[in-house]
Design a protein around this motif. Structure first.
Motif, PDB file in Angstrom:
ATOM      1  N   ASN A 127     -42.269  17.028   6.032  1.00 19.53           N
ATOM      2  CA  ASN A 127     -41.344  16.794   5.774  1.00 19.53           C
ATOM      3  C   ASN A 127     -40.262  17.833   5.237  1.00 19.53           C
ATOM      4  O   ASN A 127     -39.199  17.832   4.914  1.00 19.53           O
ATOM      5  N   GLU A 185     -43.424  15.735  -7.302  1.00 16.19           N
ATOM      6  CA  GLU A 185     -43.328  14.753  -5.937  1.00 16.19           C
ATOM      7  C   GLU A 185     -42.415  15.279  -5.212  1.00 16.19           C
ATOM      8  O   GLU A 185     -42.447  15.336  -3.937  1.00 16.19           O
ATOM      9  N   LEU A 226     -46.931  15.789   0.641  1.00 15.77           N
ATOM     10  CA  LEU A 226     -46.384  14.325   0.142  1.00 15.77           C
ATOM     11  C   LEU A 226     -45.553  14.025   1.209  1.00 15.77           C
ATOM     12  O   LEU A 226     -44.383  14.372   1.087  1.00 15.77           O
ATOM     13  N   PRO A 227     -45.947  13.255   2.405  1.00 10.87           N
ATOM     14  CA  PRO A 227     -44.530  12.735   3.217  1.00 10.87           C
ATOM     15  C   PRO A 227     -43.574  11.879   2.365  1.00 10.87           C
ATOM     16  O   PRO A 227     -43.811  11.254   1.243  1.00 10.87           O
ATOM     17  N   LYS A 267     -41.638   9.707   3.092  1.00  6.02           N
ATOM     18  CA  LYS A 267     -41.899   8.043   3.094  1.00  6.02           C
ATOM     19  C   LYS A 267     -42.914   7.488   1.886  1.00  6.02           C
ATOM     20  O   LYS A 267     -42.784   6.616   1.463  1.00  6.02           O
ATOM     21  N   ASP A 268     -43.867   8.461   1.847  1.00  2.65           N
ATOM     22  CA  ASP A 268     -44.856   7.919   0.844  1.00  2.65           C
ATOM     23  C   ASP A 268     -44.390   8.056  -0.568  1.00  2.65           C
ATOM     24  O   ASP A 268     -44.855   7.275  -1.460  1.00  2.65           O
ATOM     25  N   LEU A 269     -43.334   8.995  -0.767  1.00  2.00           N
ATOM     26  CA  LEU A 269     -42.824   9.142  -2.115  1.00  2.00           C
ATOM     27  C   LEU A 269     -42.072   7.891  -2.472  1.00  2.00           C
ATOM     28  O   LEU A 269     -42.042   7.276  -3.333  1.00  2.00           O
ATOM     29  N   TRP A 286     -42.651   5.021  -1.165  1.00  2.00           N
ATOM     30  CA  TRP A 286     -43.122   3.770  -1.471  1.00  2.00           C
ATOM     31  C   TRP A 286     -43.930   4.014  -2.983  1.00  2.00           C
ATOM     32  O   TRP A 286     -43.899   2.922  -3.469  1.00  2.00           O
ATOM     33  N   ARG A 287     -44.226   5.271  -3.145  1.00  2.00           N
ATOM     34  CA  ARG A 287     -44.905   5.148  -4.647  1.00  2.00           C
ATOM     35  C   ARG A 287     -43.496   4.678  -5.833  1.00  2.00           C
ATOM     36  O   ARG A 287     -43.809   3.898  -6.663  1.00  2.00           O
ATOM     37  N   HIS A 323     -42.345   0.351  -4.190  1.00  2.00           N
ATOM     38  CA  HIS A 323     -43.505  -0.258  -3.373  1.00  2.00           C
ATOM     39  C   HIS A 323     -43.462  -1.854  -3.404  1.00  2.00           C
ATOM     40  O   HIS A 323     -43.494  -2.661  -2.577  1.00  2.00           O
TER      41      HIS A 323
END
Length: 297
Positions: A6, A215, A221-222, A224-226, A228-229, A232
Motif C-alpha cells: 500500500n 503500524e 502491513l497492508p 486493510k489489515d491495519l 482489521w486490527r 475487527h
C-alpha cells in the motif's frame, strides 16, 4: 526485503452502524520525489511529510474528480513561515519555507509551536463542477500537526475527528489515519446535533487511539489489515484504494499562458536583460525562462 504494501495509496472505509467514515494513507516513493526537490533538514522534511499525509487524507475524500484540496499554514514570526500542500485527482505536491539559521539554534524540533510559533491553519476545498469554494481558517494550535487538524475539524467543521500522522526514522515512509463521526449517518446530512461526547463516537475513538505510529508506516502491513486490527469487532466497509502520485502542474505552456494575461507594459517590467521572464516553481524547484518574444505569437 519485506513485501511492500500500500505505498502511495489512500484507503477509504466506513462504519455505517456507528456513523463513522475514515481514510488511511501510506506514502513512500511519492514522498522521496517531493522531498528531493529541496535540501530539507530532517525536522523540516518530517513536518512536510506529515503535511503531505494529512493532505492525502483530506483530499482523497473529494467526490469531484477535478476538485482540489489545499492545506496551508502561515505564521507571523515562526522558523517555518509557510507550509502549503495540495491534492487534485490523486496528485500531491508540497513546499515548506523556513529560516535555516534559526532552525539550527533550536534545541528541540518536536513541538509544533517551536517551529511555527503563532499562526493559522487554512484548509480550502475547490469544487469546480459545483462552482463552490470553501475555506476554513483556525489558529495553529496543539503540540503537533495532527492535533492542529483535529482542532480545525472541531472549530470549523463541527465534526468530531481523530487524526494520527507518523513518519518512520528513515524519513522515507509516512502514514496517517483519519476517523470522523457523522452522527446523522450519511455524508451531506445536517450535522447540527453533532456531539463530541456521542457514545458511538467515544467507542470508535477509543479503538482508533490504539493505533501505534509504526503500524502507519510499516511497509509489510497492508492497510486493510491495519483496519482489521483496530476495528475487527465492528462492521467495516473498505473501499478500493486510491493511487497517489507526485504531481506538480507547472509547465512551460501553463506558465506562458499565465504571463500572457498580464498587460504588455507589466510584462516589459518583468523581463531580464537577456529578454526572458523567469518563473521559479517552489514546489518542484524548477526555473522556467519564458522568452518575451514568444508571448506575442
Amino acid at each position: 526485503m519485506p513485501e511492500v504494501a500500500n505505498l502511495d495509496e489512500a484507503v477509504s472505509f466506513a462504519m455505517p452502524q456507528r456513523g463513522v467514515r475514515g481514510r488511511v494513507v501510506r506514502l513512500g516513493w511519492l514522498l522521496d520525489e517531493v522531498l528531493s526537490a529541496h535540501d530539507y533538514p530532517a525536522p523540516i522534511a518530517r513536518t512536510l511529510s506529515e503535511a503531505l499525509v494529512l493532505t492525502a487524507l483530506l483530499g482523497s475524500m473529494l467526490k469531484e474528480p477535478d476538485g482540489q484540496l489545499t492545506v496551508q499554514a502561515q505564521t507571523e514570526s515562526g522558523i517555518v513561515d509557510l507550509l502549503v500542500c495540495d491534492y487534485r485527482s490523486g496528485e500531491l505536491r508540497g513546499y515548506i519555507r523556513f529560516d535555516r539559521e534559526r532552525l539550527a539554534a533550536l534545541p528541540s524540533h518536536r513541538d509544533l509551536f517551536a517551529l511555527f510559533g503563532k499562526g493559522h491553519l487554512a484548509i480550502t476545498f475547490d469544487l469546480p463542477v459545483a462552482g463552490e469554494r470553501y475555506q476554513g481558517i483556525v489558529p495553529l494550535e496543539g503540540g503537533s500537526l495532527a492535533e492542529a487538524a483535529e482542532h480545525y475539524f472541531t472549530q470549523s467543521e463541527q465534526v468530531p475527528s481523530l487524526v494520527r500522522l507518523a513518519v518512520d526514522d528513515t524519513g522515507h515512509v509516512a502514514g496517517g489515519l483519519l476517523v470522523q463521526h457523522l452522527p446523522e449517518g450519511e455524508e451531506g446530512r445536517d450535522r447540527i446535533h453533532t456531539r463530541l461526547d456521542h457514545p458511538e463516537w467515544e467507542h470508535v475513538r477509543m479503538l482508533a487511539e490504539t493505533t501505534r505510529p509504526n503500524e502507519l508506516f510499516e511497509r509489510s502491513l497492508p492497510l486493510k489489515d491495519l483496519l482489521w486490527r483496530l476495528f475487527h469487532e465492528e462492521e467495516v466497509r473498505v473501499l478500493a484504494a486510491v493511487p497517489l502520485v507526485r504531481g506538480c502542474r507547472c509547465s512551460f505552456e501553463h506558465i506562458r499562458s499565465v504571463i500572457a494575461r498580464f498587460p504588455a507594459s507589466e510584462r516589459d517590467e518583468m523581463v531580464d536583460e537577456d529578454g526572458f521572464i523567469s518563473v521559479d516553481c517552489e514546489f518542484c524547484s524548477r526555473l522556467f525562462p519564458i522568452k518575451l518574444s514568444d508571448l506575442d505569437d
